[in-house]
Design a protein around this motif. Structure first.
Motif, short mmCIF file in Angstrom:
data_model
loop_
_atom_site.label_atom_id
_atom_site.label_comp_id
_atom_site.label_asym_id
_atom_site.label_seq_id
_atom_site.Cartn_x
_atom_site.Cartn_y
_atom_site.Cartn_z
N PRO A 287 -8.11 15.96 22.17
CA PRO A 287 -7.28 15.88 23.38
C PRO A 287 -7.64 16.96 24.39
N LEU A 288 -7.68 16.58 25.65
CA LEU A 288 -7.95 17.54 26.73
C LEU A 288 -6.90 18.64 26.70
N ASP A 289 -7.35 19.89 26.75
CA ASP A 289 -6.47 21.05 26.83
C ASP A 289 -6.55 21.58 28.26
N GLU A 290 -5.47 21.46 29.01
CA GLU A 290 -5.51 21.83 30.42
C GLU A 290 -5.74 23.33 30.62
N SER A 291 -5.45 24.14 29.61
CA SER A 291 -5.66 25.59 29.73
C SER A 291 -7.04 26.01 29.24
N GLU A 292 -7.78 25.09 28.63
CA GLU A 292 -9.11 25.39 28.11
C GLU A 292 -10.14 25.36 29.24
N THR A 293 -11.26 26.07 29.04
CA THR A 293 -12.37 26.04 30.00
C THR A 293 -13.49 25.20 29.42
N TYR A 294 -13.99 24.25 30.21
CA TYR A 294 -15.04 23.34 29.78
C TYR A 294 -16.28 23.53 30.65
N LEU A 295 -17.44 23.29 30.05
CA LEU A 295 -18.69 23.25 30.81
C LEU A 295 -18.91 21.83 31.31
N VAL A 296 -19.06 21.68 32.62
CA VAL A 296 -19.18 20.37 33.25
C VAL A 296 -20.48 20.30 34.04
N SER A 297 -21.32 19.32 33.72
CA SER A 297 -22.56 19.08 34.44
C SER A 297 -22.34 17.98 35.47
N THR A 298 -22.82 18.21 36.68
CA THR A 298 -22.71 17.20 37.74
C THR A 298 -23.85 17.44 38.72
N ASN A 299 -23.78 16.84 39.90
CA ASN A 299 -24.77 17.13 40.92
C ASN A 299 -24.11 17.86 42.08
N ASP A 300 -24.91 18.49 42.91
CA ASP A 300 -24.35 19.33 43.97
C ASP A 300 -23.60 18.53 45.01
N TYR A 301 -23.92 17.25 45.16
CA TYR A 301 -23.17 16.40 46.09
C TYR A 301 -21.72 16.28 45.62
N VAL A 302 -21.52 15.98 44.33
CA VAL A 302 -20.17 15.85 43.77
C VAL A 302 -19.44 17.18 43.82
N ALA A 303 -20.13 18.24 43.39
CA ALA A 303 -19.49 19.56 43.34
C ALA A 303 -19.02 20.01 44.72
#
Length: 675
Positions: free
Chosen positions: A431-447
């Motif tokens: 389950p997603l933990d809203e207080s947790e920190t996750y590493l997220v890969s995306t592209n610079d357009y989305v970011a």
């Protein structure tokens, strides 16, 4: 007078899926029509410079040369004219030998975009024609358009254009790059406008439509269709029209019929019988030869069909899973990147590939933008905000859409009445933990256009997505990406399913959403867990407003035996248009669902795992495969997605290899890892 429309070439000289459908043949027909009809004009509607491999390499200059040769009467500027920044766009507009028009884009000082006009006039035969352009009002969010430059309301800009033109012209045209629904809104609210041609949406009308005396015609994009509209100048009414449907007879299978021909106005044209324009053919060859040499060879074999169509907006696709799985291999992170997200609009070409060899050109046509892969540290709360904010709800031209592709995360999504919601969000099966920190890969357009950019950037890879994907695929013999249940559409939630078992089978029964449903959609039902493969029933049927699905007891017990499985029965139903009440501007009910990715709406009923186990005490579980994000063979082994593991490919040996795409890398400066 006669209008031949339109352009919307995306920076291509040929169709991404069939090179026989190409610009030189398309223009040869357009030019012939232009010479055959009195008072004829060729009108473009933009998105001509990009996105494509050629667009990325030449930043649209190749298409300016082609369009200067073709001499359209005017072209409405589209959002992809701005893909390489405002300076490049201005340079392309200013070197054009034909007018670019767009009425609703202005500089901070209220002036037209340099090199364009808001509206203009031209003479064709005895007629004086006024033309203006309109671009989508979301310019700031979908392309590299400066934040301090103005985007006007389409209706207000159109009224201003018509007021400036009427009285001096015989006919007024909008060369449109706005969506289908927005065009109807403009037509219904702007008097004195004779025709709107083209669009942002790439929709193919069966026939032109009329709203408030304005003829609206959309006949797709690129090289599949060409429209001819002939009007009576005295009345402004459409007197004749045809939609030319191009096809390649050499590509038709046994028993296949050519497209079109279902109406006297739909005219099939076999490109094998069309002599292409020689000047454009020579131009295309000169621009493509070098790229063909570098990227035209196969890099990997796909065992399955890869879907690069606009379905990527509406549904999870195997190709979307492949792209996002690979994005989680960027850099050198331990234990690994948690989540990858890819905007559906960044997956282009609108083509199916394979089964068979996939070339570097194929990959670059799919991922043609200069989008750099980046990695961010993001809180669970912001990650939830991003996926929920990405959902496009009804009402909308294309229905409800998640509008992204993902890896490492799964969730249910809902989008109706202008609102969105996500539930049962899992990262790595937990389950997603809203207080947790996750590493997220995306592209610079989305970011740069979402809450992801509010996180801490920990990697600027210096890698465009297309070349990076080429490098990752070249080390593999075959790929076989599949769909799973990363994004689950839920239109209606019904009461929990009842459970009955006899030791051999388990029967789940759930209610259809009777007010929202007109019927049951067979072959769409399955039980989905929080992680691992879903299970399909041996049979499913509906009667008296109830759905009954019977499963192999051992398979369902396997799912119910995991810790906190979060089992859900999901499946399709035929939506009742009157219940949902979505209407167009004319007040008519919209046929549901309008999205090409779905032919039904979907219900969800929770399934109690303890009840399943109790009902199958005598059943013996059998092994079921866990979900593989992307299957591969060759030098890399396929990863499996289980609780705590990462879906997709195993770690790659290196990120920075340049095979198949080095010539594109130098478009980025030498960015270093941050943080």
């Amino acid at each position: 007078m006669t209008l031949i429309h339109d352009t919307h070439f995306h920076g291509r000289f040929e169709d991404a899926g069939d090179a026989e459908l190409n610009l030189q043949r398309y223009f040869a027909v357009a030019d012939q029509l232009r010479s055959e009809y009195d008072n004829a004009a060729f009108i473009g509607n933009g998105d001509d410079l990009a996105p494509s491999l050629l667009g990325l390499e030449y930043e649209g200059s190749h298409m300016i040369e082609a369009l200067n040769y073709m001499q359209p009467a005017a072209v409405g500027a589209g959002n992809h004219e701005f893909d390489f920044g405002i300076e490049v766009a201005q340079e392309r507009f200013q070197t054009s030998e034909f007018p670019w028009v767009i009425a609703n884009l202005l500089t901070p000082d209220g002036e037209p975009v340099p090199g364009t006009q808001r509206w203009t006039t031209f003479e064709t035969g005895s007629a004086t024609v006024g033309v203006f352009g309109l671009g989508t009002e979301s310019f700031h969010t979908i392309t590299s358009y400066p934040d301090d430059w103005q985007v006007l309301d389409n209706v207000a800009a159109a009224r201003e254009a018509v007021a400036a033109l009427e009285g001096d012209v015989d006919f007024i045209i909008c060369a449109s790059h706005i969506s289908t629904g927005a065009q109807e809104r403009v037509a219904n609210n702007v008097d004195g406008l004779d025709a709107i041609v083209g669009s942002h949406s790439g929709v193919v009308f069966d026939a032109p439509k009329t709203f408030n005396g304005t003829t609206v015609a959309e006949f797709g994009d690129e090289f599949g269709h060409l429209g001819r509209l002939t009007f009576d100048l005295e009345t402004g009414e459409l007197s004749e029209w045809e939609r030319l449907d191009f096809y390649n007879s050499a590509a038709l299978g046994d028993g296949d019929s050519p497209p079109g021909g279902d109406s006297e106005n739909h005219v099939p044209r076999d490109v094998q019988e069309i002599a292409g324009d020689e000047e454009l053919a020579s131009m295309a060859q000169a621009y493509t030869a070098e790229l063909e040499e570098q990227l035209g060879q196969p890099i990997v074999e796909s065992e399955v069909e890869l879907n690069a169509t606009y379905d990527n907006y509406a549904v999870e696709t195997g190709l979307g899973n492949l792209i996002t799985d690979l994005m989680r291999e960027v850099g050198d992170f331990e234990p690994g990147i948690d989540v990858a997200v890819q905007n559906a609009g960044g997956i282009r070409s609108n083509t199916m590939y394979g089964p068979g060899a996939i070339t570097g050109i194929n990959v670059m046509d799919i991922l043609p933008f200069p989008n750099e892969i980046e990695v961010y540290e993001l809180s669970g709360a912001k990650l939830r905000e991003y996926i929920e904010g990405s959902v496009r709800p009804m009402p909308g031209d294309f229905g409800s859409q998640p509008a992204i592709q993902v890896s490492g995360i799964s969730y249910e999504w809902w989008g109706h009445d202008g609102e969105t919601n996500v539930e049962n969000v899992f990262v790595g099966g937990e389950p997603l933990d809203e207080s947790e920190t996750y590493l997220v890969s995306t592209n610079d357009y989305v970011a740069g256009r979402s809450v992801i950019g509010e996180g801490e950037r920990v990697l600027s890879s210096g890698q465009f997505q297309g070349p990076f994907m080429i490098d990752q695929l070249e080390g593999r013999d075959t790929i076989s990406p599949t769909r799973g249940h990363r994004m689950i559409r839920v239109d209606e939630t019904v009461d929990p399913a009842t459970v009955e078992g006899d030791g051999e089978t388990i029967t789940l029964t759930a209610s259809l959403p009777t007010e929202a449903s007109e019927g049951f959609t067979p072959d769409t039902y399955r039980v989905v867990p929080r992680t691992g493969e879903s299970v399909t029933p041996e049979s499913a049927s509906a009667s008296d407003g109830m759905v009954t699905a019977t499963f192999d007891a051992a398979e369902l017990t396997e799912l119910a035996s995991m810790d906190d499985p979060t089992l859900r029965l999901v499946g399709g139903f035929d939506p009742d248009e009157e219940h949902y009440g979505y209407t167009n501007d004319g007040g008519d009910l919209i046929e549901l669902p309008p999205s090409s990715g779905y032919s039904y709406h979907q219900l969800k009923a929770s399934v109690d795992a303890e009840t399943v186990l109790a009902a199958t005490a005598t059943a013996t579980p059998t092994e079921t495969e866990t979900e593989t994000g992307t299957e591969t063979s060759g030098t890399e082994t396929s990863g499996t997605e289980t609780s705590g593991s990462q879906p997709g490919f195993g770690a790659t040996a290196a990120v920075g290899g340049a095979a198949g795409g080095a010539y594109l890398y130098d478009r980025l400066s030498d960015d270093e890892t941050e943080g």
